[in-house]
Design a protein around this motif. Structure first.
Motif, PDB file in Angstrom:
ATOM      1  N   GLN A 191      13.396   6.629 -10.247  1.00  0.00           N
ATOM      2  CA  GLN A 191      13.079   7.131  -8.913  1.00  0.00           C
ATOM      3  C   GLN A 191      12.755   5.987  -7.964  1.00  0.00           C
ATOM      4  OE1 GLN A 191      13.433  10.259  -8.064  1.00  0.00           O
ATOM      5  NE2 GLN A 191      12.953   9.751  -5.938  1.00  0.00           N
ATOM      6  N   ALA A 192      12.064   4.965  -8.460  1.00  0.00           N
ATOM      7  CA  ALA A 192      11.711   3.825  -7.615  1.00  0.00           C
ATOM      8  C   ALA A 192      12.960   3.099  -7.132  1.00  0.00           C
ATOM      9  CB  ALA A 192      10.800   2.873  -8.378  1.00  0.00           C
ATOM     10  N   LEU A 193      13.975   2.994  -7.990  1.00  0.00           N
ATOM     11  CA  LEU A 193      15.215   2.341  -7.590  1.00  0.00           C
ATOM     12  C   LEU A 193      15.898   3.121  -6.474  1.00  0.00           C
ATOM     13  CD1 LEU A 193      16.649   1.230 -11.050  1.00  0.00           C
ATOM     14  CD2 LEU A 193      15.701  -0.233  -9.256  1.00  0.00           C
ATOM     15  N   GLN A 194      15.891   4.442  -6.565  1.00  0.00           N
ATOM     16  CA  GLN A 194      16.490   5.251  -5.513  1.00  0.00           C
ATOM     17  C   GLN A 194      15.728   5.085  -4.201  1.00  0.00           C
ATOM     18  OE1 GLN A 194      17.268   9.326  -6.621  1.00  0.00           O
ATOM     19  NE2 GLN A 194      17.822   8.773  -8.710  1.00  0.00           N
ATOM     20  N   VAL A 195      14.409   5.067  -4.280  1.00  0.00           N
ATOM     21  CA  VAL A 195      13.592   4.878  -3.078  1.00  0.00           C
ATOM     22  C   VAL A 195      13.860   3.499  -2.472  1.00  0.00           C
ATOM     23  CG1 VAL A 195      11.229   4.661  -2.222  1.00  0.00           C
ATOM     24  CG2 VAL A 195      11.803   6.477  -3.840  1.00  0.00           C
ATOM     25  N   LEU A 196      13.985   2.481  -3.335  1.00  0.00           N
ATOM     26  CA  LEU A 196      14.259   1.132  -2.842  1.00  0.00           C
ATOM     27  C   LEU A 196      15.604   1.072  -2.136  1.00  0.00           C
ATOM     28  CD1 LEU A 196      13.521  -1.863  -2.658  1.00  0.00           C
ATOM     29  CD2 LEU A 196      14.566  -2.183  -4.919  1.00  0.00           C
ATOM     30  N   GLY A 217      10.311   5.117   2.765  1.00  0.00           N
ATOM     31  CA  GLY A 217      10.327   5.189   1.314  1.00  0.00           C
ATOM     32  C   GLY A 217       9.249   6.106   0.777  1.00  0.00           C
ATOM     33  N   LEU A 218       8.065   6.032   1.374  1.00  0.00           N
ATOM     34  CA  LEU A 218       6.971   6.916   0.957  1.00  0.00           C
ATOM     35  C   LEU A 218       7.309   8.374   1.275  1.00  0.00           C
ATOM     36  CD1 LEU A 218       4.105   7.504  -0.029  1.00  0.00           C
ATOM     37  CD2 LEU A 218       3.281   6.928   2.281  1.00  0.00           C
ATOM     38  N   TYR A 219       7.834   8.606   2.465  1.00  0.00           N
ATOM     39  CA  TYR A 219       8.208   9.967   2.857  1.00  0.00           C
ATOM     40  C   TYR A 219       9.279  10.527   1.927  1.00  0.00           C
ATOM     41  CZ  TYR A 219      10.071  13.793   5.692  1.00  0.00           C
ATOM     42  OH  TYR A 219      10.518  15.017   6.123  1.00  0.00           O
ATOM     43  N   PHE A 220      10.276   9.699   1.610  1.00  0.00           N
ATOM     44  CA  PHE A 220      11.362  10.142   0.744  1.00  0.00           C
ATOM     45  C   PHE A 220      10.861  10.424  -0.673  1.00  0.00           C
ATOM     46  CE2 PHE A 220      14.740   8.937  -2.293  1.00  0.00           C
ATOM     47  CZ  PHE A 220      15.619   9.971  -2.029  1.00  0.00           C
ATOM     48  N   THR A 221       9.885   9.646  -1.128  1.00  0.00           N
ATOM     49  CA  THR A 221       9.325   9.877  -2.461  1.00  0.00           C
ATOM     50  C   THR A 221       8.732  11.274  -2.569  1.00  0.00           C
ATOM     51  OG1 THR A 221       8.810   7.517  -2.711  1.00  0.00           O
ATOM     52  CG2 THR A 221       7.629   9.053  -4.139  1.00  0.00           C
ATOM     53  N   VAL A 222       7.983  11.666  -1.551  1.00  0.00           N
ATOM     54  CA  VAL A 222       7.384  12.998  -1.548  1.00  0.00           C
ATOM     55  C   VAL A 222       8.473  14.062  -1.487  1.00  0.00           C
ATOM     56  CG1 VAL A 222       5.838  14.557  -0.305  1.00  0.00           C
ATOM     57  CG2 VAL A 222       5.289  12.123  -0.474  1.00  0.00           C
ATOM     58  N   TYR A 223       9.475  13.812  -0.652  1.00  0.00           N
ATOM     59  CA  TYR A 223      10.571  14.783  -0.506  1.00  0.00           C
ATOM     60  C   TYR A 223      11.377  14.912  -1.797  1.00  0.00           C
ATOM     61  CZ  TYR A 223      15.317  16.223   0.750  1.00  0.00           C
ATOM     62  OH  TYR A 223      16.541  16.815   0.782  1.00  0.00           O
ATOM     63  N   LEU A 237       0.830  -1.205   0.000  1.00  0.00           N
ATOM     64  CA  LEU A 237       0.000   0.000   0.000  1.00  0.00           C
ATOM     65  C   LEU A 237       0.861   1.249   0.000  1.00  0.00           C
ATOM     66  CD1 LEU A 237      -2.783   1.316   0.171  1.00  0.00           C
ATOM     67  CD2 LEU A 237      -2.651   1.119   2.655  1.00  0.00           C
ATOM     68  N   PHE A 238       1.911   1.264   0.839  1.00  0.00           N
ATOM     69  CA  PHE A 238       2.844   2.391   0.827  1.00  0.00           C
ATOM     70  C   PHE A 238       3.460   2.564  -0.568  1.00  0.00           C
ATOM     71  CE2 PHE A 238       3.577   1.830   5.613  1.00  0.00           C
ATOM     72  CZ  PHE A 238       2.811   2.945   5.921  1.00  0.00           C
ATOM     73  N   ALA A 239       3.836   1.437  -1.183  1.00  0.00           N
ATOM     74  CA  ALA A 239       4.459   1.494  -2.505  1.00  0.00           C
ATOM     75  C   ALA A 239       3.481   2.038  -3.546  1.00  0.00           C
ATOM     76  CB  ALA A 239       4.946   0.104  -2.909  1.00  0.00           C
TER      77      ALA A 239
END
Length: 330
Positions: free
Chosen positions: A227-232, A289-295, A151-153
């Motif tokens: 971007q997903a790879l960086q978040v991972l 990961g969710l927080y970092f995505t927004v940031y 869900l976060f992803a």
């Protein structure tokens, strides 16, 4: 020139494929558009539903945990979608590019951690030593925990799909004659870019450079994967930090006081590593990961540092596509 236009177009098409942009190729895009017809999508949705029902039902039969059955159904429904994308929608070049991008992204881990991790640690460490977080995360069954992670992803992906198209506006704007020649330098169409810039004025070139439809979706997918790879990578770093920090700083007595029951060892050889610690670390890593995505897509400094090289690559790809379209016109 030594080669004819068709040979140079073929070289450009191979160049697109090597960069995960198969939908920049005219013939591929036309075929994919046909295979995304309404009838085929309905059939594909039906097949995915059957896979989900069979996997979910079988899991529920062998396992009483409903959350595990739901997770199995979700994962099974993706199988026919991925298979259709790889075989019928020419997603193979994107997959090969993504694998290569994964290994090349490992070099970003150190600058990524040194810039983003301190901010996240200040924010999330207080959650890690919070009793309620341990109570919630440790009470989750494995199936529910991974559903929460998914869900976060999904929320992170949805946010990126809204924001990333805005980044593309910077790629195809300003594709004037000089910009086109600079973008195509070192590519199979470098010489053709000079002719194209001389043949058309800047207004025509900017109009031709605009990316839409499946081609734009391909660019968004490239940005999304990057971007997903960086978040991972960051999420894995956060998980490892919390596991190590928990093993060192939070003993069994503290966990027992928080949860009311003794923790359960995850590995007998490492008593401090418990199931509860792994669950909390996984939950907070996914949240980070969710927080970092927004940031990542909101902070201008971060975007300049980590999107800069990727945006240059996309700008070059759009330039080559512009010249590729000029060759198609003869």
């Amino acid at each position: 020139m030594a080669t004819n236009p068709q040979t140079r177009r073929t070289a450009a098409e191979n160049w697109f494929d090597s960069r995960g942009l198969p939908y920049f190729v005219d013939s591929t895009r036309a075929t994919v558009r046909t295979r995304l017809g309404h009838r085929r999508l309905v059939v594909l949705g039906g097949v995915a539903a059957v896979f989900a029902a069979v996997a979910g039902g079988a899991t529920a039969y062998w396992n009483d945990d409903l959350s595990v059955a739901v997770l199995a159904a979700m994962l099974a429904s993706v199988v026919p979608l991925v298979a259709y994308a790889l075989r019928a929608l020419y997603a193979g070049p994107v997959a090969r590019w993504a694998v290569g991008r994964t290994f090349s992204s490992l070099g970003l881990l150190l600058p990524l951690v040194t810039r983003a991790l301190p901010l996240l640690l200040l924010f999330v460490t207080f959650l890690f030593i919070n009793t309620e977080v341990w109570q919630v995360a440790s009470s989750l069954d494995d199936g529910v925990l991974w559903v929460a992670v998914l869900l976060f992803a999904l929320v992170a992906v949805a946010f990126l799909l809204v924001r990333l198209p805005e980044e593309l506006d910077r790629v195809d704007d300003g594709m004037t004659g000089e910009g086109l020649i600079a973008a195509c330098a070192g590519t199979p169409l470098a010489e053709d870019a000079v002719e194209c810039a001389a043949r058309y004025d800047d207004a025509v070139l900017i109009a031709r450079a605009q990316v839409s439809g499946l081609a734009k979706a391909n660019l968004v997918l490239v940005l999304l994967i990057s971007q997903a790879l960086q978040v991972l990578l960051l999420s894995v770093a956060m998980f490892l930090f919390f596991v190590v920090f928990g093993c060192v700083a939070i003993n069994a007595e503290v966990v027992t006081a928080w949860l009311g029951t003794p923790p359960h060892p995850f590995l007998d050889a490492v008593p401090a590593l418990t199931h509860e610690l792994v669950r909390v670390s996984t939950f907070l890593a996914a949240f980070s990961g969710l927080y970092f995505t927004v940031y990542a897509v909101s902070d201008e400094t971060y975007r300049t540092q980590f999107f800069g090289s990727l945006m240059k690559q996309l700008h070059r790809s759009v330039g080559v596509r512009t010249v590729y379209r000029c060759l198609a016109d003869g």
